[in-house]
Design a protein around this motif. Structure first.
Motif, PDB file in Angstrom:
ATOM      1  N   THR A  74      64.814  71.463 -23.040  1.00 22.12           N
ATOM      2  CA  THR A  74      64.188  70.753 -24.156  1.00 22.12           C
ATOM      3  C   THR A  74      64.443  71.439 -25.491  1.00 22.12           C
ATOM      4  N   TYR A  75      64.364  72.759 -25.509  1.00 24.46           N
ATOM      5  CA  TYR A  75      64.532  73.499 -26.761  1.00 24.46           C
ATOM      6  C   TYR A  75      65.957  74.004 -26.943  1.00 24.46           C
ATOM      7  N   ALA A  76      66.881  73.446 -26.173  1.00 25.74           N
ATOM      8  CA  ALA A  76      68.317  73.727 -26.306  1.00 25.74           C
ATOM      9  C   ALA A  76      68.597  75.225 -26.360  1.00 25.74           C
ATOM     10  N   ILE A  77      67.986  75.952 -25.418  1.00 21.74           N
ATOM     11  CA  ILE A  77      68.177  77.393 -25.343  1.00 21.74           C
ATOM     12  C   ILE A  77      69.581  77.664 -24.809  1.00 21.74           C
ATOM     13  N   ALA A  78      70.321  78.496 -25.519  1.00 16.62           N
ATOM     14  CA  ALA A  78      71.661  78.871 -25.062  1.00 16.62           C
ATOM     15  C   ALA A  78      71.524  79.767 -23.835  1.00 16.62           C
ATOM     16  N   VAL A  79      72.226  79.410 -22.766  1.00 16.83           N
ATOM     17  CA  VAL A  79      72.143  80.173 -21.519  1.00 16.83           C
ATOM     18  C   VAL A  79      73.532  80.513 -21.019  1.00 16.83           C
ATOM     19  N   THR A  80      73.576  81.477 -20.124  1.00 16.36           N
ATOM     20  CA  THR A  80      74.833  81.882 -19.512  1.00 16.36           C
ATOM     21  C   THR A  80      75.279  80.831 -18.497  1.00 16.36           C
ATOM     22  N   PRO A  81      76.546  80.862 -18.091  1.00 21.77           N
ATOM     23  CA  PRO A  81      77.008  79.912 -17.071  1.00 21.77           C
ATOM     24  C   PRO A  81      76.231  80.018 -15.752  1.00 21.77           C
ATOM     25  N   VAL A  82      75.869  81.222 -15.333  1.00 17.36           N
ATOM     26  CA  VAL A  82      75.098  81.399 -14.093  1.00 17.36           C
ATOM     27  C   VAL A  82      73.746  80.702 -14.216  1.00 17.36           C
ATOM     28  N   VAL A  83      73.086  80.891 -15.336  1.00 17.49           N
ATOM     29  CA  VAL A  83      71.779  80.275 -15.565  1.00 17.49           C
ATOM     30  C   VAL A  83      71.924  78.757 -15.648  1.00 17.49           C
ATOM     31  N   LEU A  84      72.946  78.281 -16.303  1.00 20.44           N
ATOM     32  CA  LEU A  84      73.165  76.831 -16.402  1.00 20.44           C
ATOM     33  C   LEU A  84      73.363  76.209 -15.018  1.00 20.44           C
ATOM     34  N   ARG A  85      74.123  76.869 -14.151  1.00 21.74           N
ATOM     35  CA  ARG A  85      74.318  76.342 -12.792  1.00 21.74           C
ATOM     36  C   ARG A  85      72.989  76.284 -12.040  1.00 21.74           C
ATOM     37  N   TYR A  86      72.155  77.299 -12.213  1.00 16.91           N
ATOM     38  CA  TYR A  86      70.835  77.292 -11.578  1.00 16.91           C
ATOM     39  C   TYR A  86      69.996  76.135 -12.123  1.00 16.91           C
ATOM     40  N   MET A  87      69.989  75.976 -13.432  1.00 17.51           N
ATOM     41  CA  MET A  87      69.234  74.882 -14.038  1.00 17.51           C
ATOM     42  C   MET A  87      69.730  73.530 -13.537  1.00 17.51           C
ATOM     43  N   ASP A  88      71.028  73.366 -13.447  1.00 20.17           N
ATOM     44  CA  ASP A  88      71.598  72.107 -12.936  1.00 20.17           C
ATOM     45  C   ASP A  88      71.138  71.839 -11.504  1.00 20.17           C
ATOM     46  N   ALA A  89      71.121  72.879 -10.675  1.00 21.62           N
ATOM     47  CA  ALA A  89      70.657  72.717  -9.290  1.00 21.62           C
ATOM     48  C   ALA A  89      69.188  72.309  -9.255  1.00 21.62           C
ATOM     49  N   MET A  90      68.390  72.924 -10.101  1.00 24.78           N
ATOM     50  CA  MET A  90      66.964  72.570 -10.163  1.00 24.78           C
ATOM     51  C   MET A  90      66.789  71.119 -10.604  1.00 24.78           C
ATOM     52  N   MET A  91      67.483  70.734 -11.674  1.00 21.57           N
ATOM     53  CA  MET A  91      67.310  69.389 -12.222  1.00 21.57           C
ATOM     54  C   MET A  91      67.860  68.308 -11.286  1.00 21.57           C
ATOM     55  N   ALA A  92      68.728  68.694 -10.344  1.00 19.44           N
ATOM     56  CA  ALA A  92      69.276  67.729  -9.383  1.00 19.44           C
ATOM     57  C   ALA A  92      68.335  67.486  -8.196  1.00 19.44           C
ATOM     58  N   LEU A  93      67.345  68.337  -8.034  1.00 20.17           N
ATOM     59  CA  LEU A  93      66.404  68.170  -6.917  1.00 20.17           C
ATOM     60  C   LEU A  93      65.611  66.874  -7.068  1.00 20.17           C
ATOM     61  N   PRO A  94      65.534  66.061  -6.030  1.00 22.18           N
ATOM     62  CA  PRO A  94      64.709  64.852  -6.106  1.00 22.18           C
ATOM     63  C   PRO A  94      63.253  65.147  -6.474  1.00 22.18           C
ATOM     64  N   ALA A  95      62.696  66.231  -5.959  1.00 22.36           N
ATOM     65  CA  ALA A  95      61.304  66.576  -6.294  1.00 22.36           C
ATOM     66  C   ALA A  95      61.170  66.913  -7.773  1.00 22.36           C
ATOM     67  N   PHE A  96      62.151  67.607  -8.350  1.00 22.68           N
ATOM     68  CA  PHE A  96      62.134  67.937  -9.776  1.00 22.68           C
ATOM     69  C   PHE A  96      62.219  66.654 -10.597  1.00 22.68           C
ATOM     70  N   GLN A  97      63.082  65.744 -10.172  1.00 18.83           N
ATOM     71  CA  GLN A  97      63.237  64.477 -10.882  1.00 18.83           C
ATOM     72  C   GLN A  97      61.966  63.637 -10.783  1.00 18.83           C
ATOM     73  N   GLN A  98      61.317  63.659  -9.631  1.00 22.41           N
ATOM     74  CA  GLN A  98      60.066  62.920  -9.463  1.00 22.41           C
ATOM     75  C   GLN A  98      58.972  63.521 -10.353  1.00 22.41           C
ATOM     76  N   TRP A  99      58.878  64.832 -10.390  1.00 26.81           N
ATOM     77  CA  TRP A  99      57.907  65.527 -11.240  1.00 26.81           C
ATOM     78  C   TRP A  99      58.157  65.190 -12.711  1.00 26.81           C
ATOM     79  N   THR A 100      59.432  65.182 -13.107  1.00 26.95           N
ATOM     80  CA  THR A 100      59.790  64.842 -14.482  1.00 26.95           C
ATOM     81  C   THR A 100      59.400  63.401 -14.799  1.00 26.95           C
ATOM     82  N   SER A 101      59.694  62.489 -13.910  1.00 26.11           N
ATOM     83  CA  SER A 101      59.330  61.078 -14.122  1.00 26.11           C
ATOM     84  C   SER A 101      57.823  60.909 -14.258  1.00 26.11           C
TER      85      SER A 101
END
Length: 116
Positions: A74-101
């Motif tokens: 949300t706050y467009a925090i600059a992150v490393t590639p390792v952190v970005l991959r982790y964030m992408d994995a989290m955001m791809a989780l159906p439970a994460f998407q349901q929580w966000t919705s």
């Protein structure tokens, strides 16, 4: 996480409705961000072969850091590639998407977070 990183939590409120964009952060909040990235990177380096989450498979640590994933996005925090991959994995989780919705469907407005 729930009682730590106070500067990040105070300066980057959990607001799913906020448009994505960076804000000016204090040195303390930037230090929180650096420490979180260190933690995530160390976990991924040690346990990355077991899966895409902090300790391989999704677990309690990931659940505790889920709000931080949203804050970094949300706050467009600059992150490393390792952190970005982790964030992408989290955001791809159906439970994460349901929580966000569910959060986006919430109508409660907290004024102090709407102007950040």
């Amino acid at each position: 996480m729930h009682s730590g990183f106070a500067e990040l939590r105070n300066e980057c409120g959990m607001n799913l409705h906020r448009p994505i964009g960076a804000i000016e952060l204090s040195a303390e909040a930037r230090a929180n961000i650096a420490r979180i990235q260190e933690i995530w990177t160390e976990c991924r380096e040690r346990f990355g072969r077991a899966g895409p989450f902090l300790f391989g498979a999704f677990g309690g640590a990931d659940a505790m850091f889920a709000p931080v994933v949203h804050r970094f996005r949300t706050y467009a925090i600059a992150v490393t590639p390792v952190v970005l991959r982790y964030m992408d994995a989290m955001m791809a989780l159906p439970a994460f998407q349901q929580w966000t919705s569910a959060g986006l469907a919430e109508t409660l407005v907290i004024d102090k977070f709407e102007t950040v």
